[in-house]
Design a protein around this motif. Structure first.
Motif, mmCIF file in Angstrom:
data_model
loop_
_atom_site.group_PDB
_atom_site.id
_atom_site.type_symbol
_atom_site.label_atom_id
_atom_site.label_comp_id
_atom_site.label_asym_id
_atom_site.label_seq_id
_atom_site.Cartn_x
_atom_site.Cartn_y
_atom_site.Cartn_z
ATOM 1 N N GLN A 127 0.824 -1.206 0.000
ATOM 2 C CA GLN A 127 0.000 0.000 0.000
ATOM 3 C C GLN A 127 0.863 1.262 0.000
ATOM 4 N N GLN A 131 0.921 4.146 -2.793
ATOM 5 C CA GLN A 131 0.715 5.541 -2.408
ATOM 6 C C GLN A 131 1.868 6.417 -2.876
ATOM 7 N N SER A 135 1.736 9.540 -5.395
ATOM 8 C CA SER A 135 2.287 10.846 -5.015
ATOM 9 C C SER A 135 3.294 11.339 -6.048
#
Length: 204
Positions: A127, A131, A135
């Motif tokens: 995860q 992420q 980003s």
């Protein structure tokens, strides 16, 4: 003439004992009955949570203190009390067996808890990686947008640029005016209107 009947070509449906011994074909429109299991069923998730609780307790100072107290009381009881009340005399074989049994159960429980923790860490890392990728993609998009805005603003005519262009244009006009043999500076229509309005006011 009536057609002759064929003998022995038709299969008859067995009845009675023959029908009972015939194997039944499982029907596809009905679910299979559950099989009988010899071992008892349990919830793996609940067992995993219990193993984690036990492993956490085994890794605390409270467990070490309680185990030390129990061993000291065990040894003192089997050394100081009369021989009739002793249940595990020296060399404390029963105590050794209990500690070995506790260690044999503690090791698999700790390994099971570590495996569950590794699975959670793997999911968390996956995860976090996704992420971070999102980003980075958002940052690159914002960087491209900011660069496009800077490029667009660089092409927009600013006030200073307009002033410098007008000044250059005025100098060119004055040079042309003087090259044609006129004296003075160039009089623009706006200046003429201002001068005419000023003269009218003076005459009045």
């Amino acid at each position: 003439m009536a057609p002759e009947r064929e003998s022995g070509t038709r299969e008859r449906t067995p009845t009675g004992a023959t029908a009972a011994t015939r194997p039944r074909t499982p029907r596809l429109d009905q679910p299979r009955p559950p099989r009988r299991r010899i071992l008892p069923e349990w919830d793996p998730e609940a067992f995993g949570r219990l193993s984690e609780k036990i492993a956490r307790f085994l890794g605390t100072g409270r467990f070490i203190v309680w185990m030390t107290v129990v061993i000291i009381l065990w040894v003192l009881w089997n050394v100081t009390v009369p021989a009739v009340l002793r249940f595990d005399q020296y060399p404390f074989i029963f105590l050794t067996l209990a500690l070995s049994l506790q260690a044999s159960y503690a090791a698999p429980l700790i390994l099971l808890a570590q495996n569950r923790q590794d699975d959670r860490d793997r999911v968390n890392l996956e995860q976090d990686r996704k992420q971070n990728e999102r980003s980075i993609a958002d940052t690159e998009y914002l960087t491209r947008e900011i660069a496009a805005l800077r490029t667009g603003l660089g092409e927009v005519a600013t006030r200073d640029w307009m002033r410098s262009e007008l000044q250059d244009l005025m100098r060119d006009l004055e040079e042309r005016w003087r090259s044609d043999g006129h004296d003075g500076h160039v009089v623009f229509p706006a200046e003429r209107s201002e001068r005419s309005t000023g003269r009218d006011t003076d005459d009045r």
